[in-house]
Design a protein around this motif. Structure first.
Motif, mmCIF file in Angstrom:
data_model
loop_
_atom_site.group_PDB
_atom_site.id
_atom_site.type_symbol
_atom_site.label_atom_id
_atom_site.label_comp_id
_atom_site.label_asym_id
_atom_site.label_seq_id
_atom_site.Cartn_x
_atom_site.Cartn_y
_atom_site.Cartn_z
ATOM 1 N N PHE A 184 -29.811 -45.577 -13.478
ATOM 2 C CA PHE A 184 -31.008 -46.079 -14.153
ATOM 3 C C PHE A 184 -31.270 -45.405 -15.491
ATOM 4 C CE2 PHE A 184 -32.119 -47.357 -9.728
ATOM 5 C CZ PHE A 184 -32.229 -48.706 -9.973
ATOM 6 N N ASN A 185 -30.705 -44.231 -15.696
ATOM 7 C CA ASN A 185 -30.879 -43.575 -16.993
ATOM 8 C C ASN A 185 -29.933 -44.121 -18.056
ATOM 9 O OD1 ASN A 185 -32.837 -41.846 -15.975
ATOM 10 N ND2 ASN A 185 -31.296 -40.413 -15.208
ATOM 11 N N PHE A 228 -40.513 -40.329 -5.111
ATOM 12 C CA PHE A 228 -39.760 -41.529 -5.492
ATOM 13 C C PHE A 228 -39.919 -41.728 -6.989
ATOM 14 C CE2 PHE A 228 -39.822 -46.134 -6.419
ATOM 15 C CZ PHE A 228 -38.514 -46.442 -6.084
ATOM 16 N N ALA A 229 -38.829 -41.590 -7.720
ATOM 17 C CA ALA A 229 -38.851 -41.738 -9.177
ATOM 18 C C ALA A 229 -37.445 -42.070 -9.650
ATOM 19 C CB ALA A 229 -39.370 -40.465 -9.839
ATOM 20 N N PRO A 230 -36.996 -43.304 -9.488
ATOM 21 C CA PRO A 230 -35.579 -43.642 -9.736
ATOM 22 C C PRO A 230 -35.149 -43.541 -11.186
ATOM 23 C CG PRO A 230 -36.870 -45.618 -9.257
ATOM 24 C CD PRO A 230 -37.759 -44.459 -8.975
ATOM 25 N N LYS A 231 -36.054 -43.605 -12.156
ATOM 26 C CA LYS A 231 -35.631 -43.696 -13.551
ATOM 27 C C LYS A 231 -35.847 -42.402 -14.335
ATOM 28 C CE LYS A 231 -35.564 -47.639 -15.567
ATOM 29 N NZ LYS A 231 -35.860 -48.922 -16.254
ATOM 30 N N ASN A 257 -31.358 -43.842 -3.499
ATOM 31 C CA ASN A 257 -32.499 -44.761 -3.548
ATOM 32 C C ASN A 257 -33.693 -44.235 -4.328
ATOM 33 O OD1 ASN A 257 -31.277 -46.856 -2.037
ATOM 34 N ND2 ASN A 257 -31.725 -45.750 -0.136
ATOM 35 N N GLY A 258 -33.419 -43.451 -5.363
ATOM 36 C CA GLY A 258 -34.483 -43.027 -6.262
ATOM 37 C C GLY A 258 -35.321 -41.864 -5.781
ATOM 38 N N ILE A 447 -44.541 -42.011 -13.930
ATOM 39 C CA ILE A 447 -43.241 -42.048 -13.257
ATOM 40 C C ILE A 447 -42.443 -43.266 -13.705
ATOM 41 C CG2 ILE A 447 -42.107 -42.318 -11.015
ATOM 42 C CD1 ILE A 447 -44.515 -40.734 -9.839
ATOM 43 N N ASP A 448 -43.051 -44.449 -13.638
ATOM 44 C CA ASP A 448 -42.336 -45.674 -14.021
ATOM 45 C C ASP A 448 -43.318 -46.845 -14.079
ATOM 46 O OD1 ASP A 448 -40.676 -47.802 -14.485
ATOM 47 O OD2 ASP A 448 -39.229 -47.295 -12.928
ATOM 48 N N PRO A 449 -43.855 -47.162 -15.239
ATOM 49 C CA PRO A 449 -44.811 -48.276 -15.330
ATOM 50 C C PRO A 449 -44.203 -49.614 -14.962
ATOM 51 C CG PRO A 449 -44.145 -47.532 -17.520
ATOM 52 C CD PRO A 449 -43.611 -46.532 -16.543
ATOM 53 N N LYS A 450 -42.911 -49.777 -15.201
ATOM 54 C CA LYS A 450 -42.257 -51.054 -14.887
ATOM 55 C C LYS A 450 -42.183 -51.272 -13.383
ATOM 56 C CE LYS A 450 -37.889 -53.557 -15.679
ATOM 57 N NZ LYS A 450 -36.584 -53.502 -16.369
ATOM 58 N N TYR A 451 -41.938 -50.209 -12.624
ATOM 59 C CA TYR A 451 -41.825 -50.357 -11.178
ATOM 60 C C TYR A 451 -43.203 -50.492 -10.524
ATOM 61 C CZ TYR A 451 -40.391 -49.854 -6.365
ATOM 62 O OH TYR A 451 -40.175 -50.111 -5.037
ATOM 63 N N PHE A 452 -44.153 -49.708 -10.956
ATOM 64 C CA PHE A 452 -45.430 -49.621 -10.232
ATOM 65 C C PHE A 452 -46.496 -50.601 -10.710
ATOM 66 C CE2 PHE A 452 -43.617 -45.439 -9.190
ATOM 67 C CZ PHE A 452 -43.835 -45.431 -7.820
#
Length: 809
Positions: A184-185, A228-231, A257-258, A447-452
């Motif tokens: 993901f990076n 949980f922070a995959p990116k 799995n992040g 952490i990840d605005p796109k995911y959450f």
């Protein structure tokens, strides 16, 4: 190949992805130089293959096979072979406007050892372009595949799929990365000749799930942390044993799995911690210190988190059956702000409410469920700041602002003591919870605005909550966050139910799944939905679930009715529990007349100017008592807005979310307006002690018999248990919302003997001046209501009991 262009690229996992091109074709043997992939600027070799019809249909809703178009929808129960009654609706059949035609019904069909809902139509029988969707027999539109490239925005509140004859699945190619894996990076681009297409990682990202225990917890091996922070590219735990000490650092390790984990071989109970994460933002490495989204207590909204003991409840409180609940909605501080015996420090939170309970006010009133406005950690700036709580920053921690010593994590024990105190008084605890958006500081966004959080195609946050963001509750780890949070409140604090703010945004079917899970822990748990948002109204969709729901249609109709603008047929519908269109069982309808939002009750209906009901008129009081009689005797689950029994006024202010001075209850009004609370008490008692109003199943047709007035207006009488399926007792509620007398021909009741037990102002065993009921005719005075009980030995047992004087401030 020169006319073939790639329009979109998607990752499915670390090795595979999809390419969408501009037309159908046979792509089993594409040359390797058709396109290449750059990972962080380094070209990578790709291998290509065609997609299967199932892979295609899962994305666009249809696929092509042997001259047929296969419309396909996943099944709710993949193991069942029975029809799920889904239909294809669209431009091609006028959206089934003439009815559900069997020729458009999807049938169960086994494809690759799995059952799907399928409709096959020859391709040459279809128009070249049309919009479509799948709909159930109950006219519930099915959700669209999440990453459909053929979604069409048909309206700001809904989307359709588009069928195109030139794009029937053979325009989607699978690619395989041969020499290395995508992370993901990484920055990935597909290069085709001189065109560059960024590869979207959303399908893979949004499919990630882990059952790993998240947050901080202690066992015999030490203190463990999981995030949980995959990116993100790195993570550390910052911890210290004393609040004024310096942080120590512990590196976290990336798992599958992040998930990121760390273990410190020490019992850190009562210690403090933050999480430091690093990720790329706008091409630059950025470091942030955040509060753990799973922290069980916070010093304040900015943290740090506190590692606390959270012992699970050994023996759960057994709440009354839901159909017997009488709910009272209240705010922790509003309930106690004006109580003299409580200190100023105690008035800020949980301990003050515990002390208030000793006065027995709720027991005297008769309610058996208290719905507290949000008490999860929220984004007030200072402890003493008044806040409704609808901007949460953590879903596991009781509000630090409501604790004596939040820096020591006392909010955990103080809230547990509040729940225990309510349970000792046989009062169930319902928490108003907000899982549709988040306040600030926003750890999830860091952490990840796109995911959450939901975003539009341009990457901007959607805002159907009206609060700046919408939690992306379709994503698996967001659902895990919600599920874990709710389970925490049940297991640790023994909470009895939840009211979900803007539940339409959270998802009714998902919440019903949560209900099923929570009831394995505590069978009596109740789940109440506020079934709307700025995106959509789902009030009539709740009946497909076992959720309860706030009934705003009831609220609006009963207000209009007592003001003289309603009709008797509508009154009968709502008093019967809104069963025809809104509820599948009576208790599903949470009937209420006012809540924290908007005007309070007396300000909504007052004759006074500017909606200021602080000094209500006699007409206001009459109308209030009439509304209370309707509310507390209607089938369904009644809810009293705080202070309605006190004729509480907010002085005509519409939105008081920051006005604790206006929201605070004044119990001195018991002495100023004693008739109202003395009217509410026996109404609640009558409801709870008889079986006529608290039904756990749907009554037979005619259970409540409507008899209209001779004037043929909305004045009405309602006979409860007309069918006598609930025993011999019957109660007649008579209502006249007009300034003229109302008359009723009750010849249908001539063989039944009734006695009056209530008029508009009081309950009595014997009235000196009862309403005139001569022979077959009952006369009601203007703006009045009355209750009559059918007299027999059993019925007399349910006449309202005597009451002690309510406690005053």
């Amino acid at each position: 190949m020169e006319n073939i262009e790639i329009s979109r690229a998607l990752w499915l996992n670390e090795k595979e992805g999809l390419l969408l091109i501009n037309k159908n074709g046979e792509w089993d043997a594409l040359p390797t130089d058709f396109a290449c992939l750059n990972l962080n600027g380094i070209p990578q070799k790709l291998r290509f293959s065609a997609t299967t019809v199932l892979e295609v249909a899962a994305m666009i809703g249809y696929g092509e096979e042997k001259g047929e178009i296969i419309f396909l929808s996943p099944r709710r129960d993949p193991k069942s072979e029975q029809s799920e009654d889904l239909y294809l609706a669209g431009d091609l059949n006028q959206w089934l406007s003439t009815g559900l035609d069997p020729q458009w019904q999807l049938k169960p069909e086994t494809i690759q050892n799995r059952i799907y809902n399928v409709l096959r139509i020859p391709k040459d029988k279809l128009p070249p372009h049309f919009q479509f969707k799948f709909v159930s027999q109950q006219w519930v539109w099915q959700p669209l595949p999440r990453f459909s490239p053929n979604k069409i925005i048909a309206h700001p509140c809904f989307e359709n799929l588009e069928y195109r004859a030139e794009s029937t699945g053979k325009h989607i190619i699978k690619f395989f990365l041969e020499d290395r894996s995508f992370h993901f990076n990484d920055h990935a681009e597909v290069v085709q000749r001189h065109r560059i297409i960024a590869v979207d990682d959303a399908p893979w990202l949004f499919s990630l799930y882990s059952c790993e225990k998240l947050g901080a917890y202690v066992d015999d091996h030490g203190t463990h942390f999981a995030l949980f922070a995959p990116k993100i590219s790195s993570a550390e735990v910052l911890w210290k044993e004393n609040l004024d000490g310096a942080y120590q650092e512990q590196r976290m390790v990336r798992q599958t799995n992040g998930i990121w984990t760390a273990t410190i071989q020490k019992n850190l109970t009562h210690s403090y911690y933050l999480l430091r994460i690093q990720k790329m933002e706008n091409g630059l490495p950025t470091t942030r210190d955040i509060v753990d989204p799973y922290a069980k207590a916070l010093v304040n909204k900015n943290g740090p988190g506190i590692i606390v003991e959270t012992l699970e409840t050994v023996e759960h409180f057994q709440a009354p059956p839901i159909e017997q609940w009488v709910i009272y909605e209240g705010h922790v501080r509003d309930l106690i702000a004006n109580v003299a015996e409580i200190s100023e420090a105690e008035k800020l939170g949980f301990s003050g409410l515990v002390k208030f309970l000793e006065r027995g006010y709720f027991q005297s009133l008769g309610i058996n469920a208290l719905e507290l406005q949000p008490i999860q950690e929220f984004d007030n700036d200072k402890k003493e700041d008044y806040h409704w709580g609808y901007m949460p920053v953590n879903y596991f921690a009781p509000a630090s602002a409501y604790a004596h010593h939040p820096e020591k994590g006392t909010q955990v024990q103080e809230f547990r003591e509040l729940v225990e105190a309510l349970h000792r008084q046989k009062i169930a605890v319902i928490l108003d919870v907000v899982y549709n958006h988040s306040g600030e500081p926003n750890a999830l966004s860091a952490i990840d605005p796109k995911y959450f959080f939901r975003q539009n195609d341009a990457g901007y946050l959607l805002n159907y909550s009206g609060c700046g963001n919408d939690l992306y509750t379709e994503n698996p780890m967001v659902r895990k966050l919600i599920m874990d949070s709710l389970e925490h409140w049940v297991r640790v604090y023994d909470v009895d139910g939840f009211r979900f703010d803007l539940a339409e945004l959270v998802g009714l079917e998902f919440l019903d799944e949560v209900r099923v899970h929570l009831q394995t822990i505590k069978p009596s748990i109740a789940m109440i939905a506020e079934p709307w948002s700025f995106r959509s109204y789902a009030g009539h969709e709740v009946r497909r679930t076992k959720l309860l729901a706030w009934n705003d249609e009831y609220r609006e109709f009963i207000r209009d009715y007592i003001l003289g603008y309603g009709n008797s047929e509508g009154l009968s519908y709502f008093v019967e529990g809104s069963l025809k269109f809104r509820s599948q069982f009576p208790a599903q309808s949470v009937n209420y007349l006012s809540s924290h939002d908007d005007f309070c009750w007396i300000d909504r209906i007052t004759e006074n100017v500017h909606h200021d009901g602080f000094i209500p008129t006699l007409v206001d009081v009459r109308r209030t008592h009439m509304a209370l009689a309707i509310l507390l005797l209607s089938l369904g689950t009644p809810m009293l807005g705080q202070g309605m029994e006190l004729l509480h006024s907010k002085r005509g202010v519409h939105n008081t979310y920051q006005r604790g001075d206006l929201n605070a209850l004044d119990y001195g009004r018991i002495l100023e307006y004693p008739l109202t609370i003395k009217y509410v008490q026996p109404l609640i008692d009558l409801r709870r002690r008889s079986s006529l109003f608290c039904l756990n199943n749907v009554p037979s047709s005619g259970y409540i018999r409507l008899i209209n007035s001779k004037e043929k207006n909305a004045a009405a009488t309602l006979l409860f248990n007309a069918t006598q399926e609930n025993g011999p007792m019957q109660i007649l509620l008579a209502l006249n919302p007009y300034f003229q007398k109302a008359h009723f021909n009750l010849s249908a009741l001539k063989n039944m003997k009734f006695s009056q037990i209530a008029d508009t102002f009081s309950f009595q065993n014997k009235f000196d001046r009862p309403y005139l009921w001569n022979g077959d005719e009952l006369e009601l005075p203007p703006l009045s209501c009355g209750l009559f009980i059918r007299c027999n030995e059993r019925a007399l047992e349910f006449c309202p009991k005597s009451y002690k004087e309510p406690l005053t401030s």
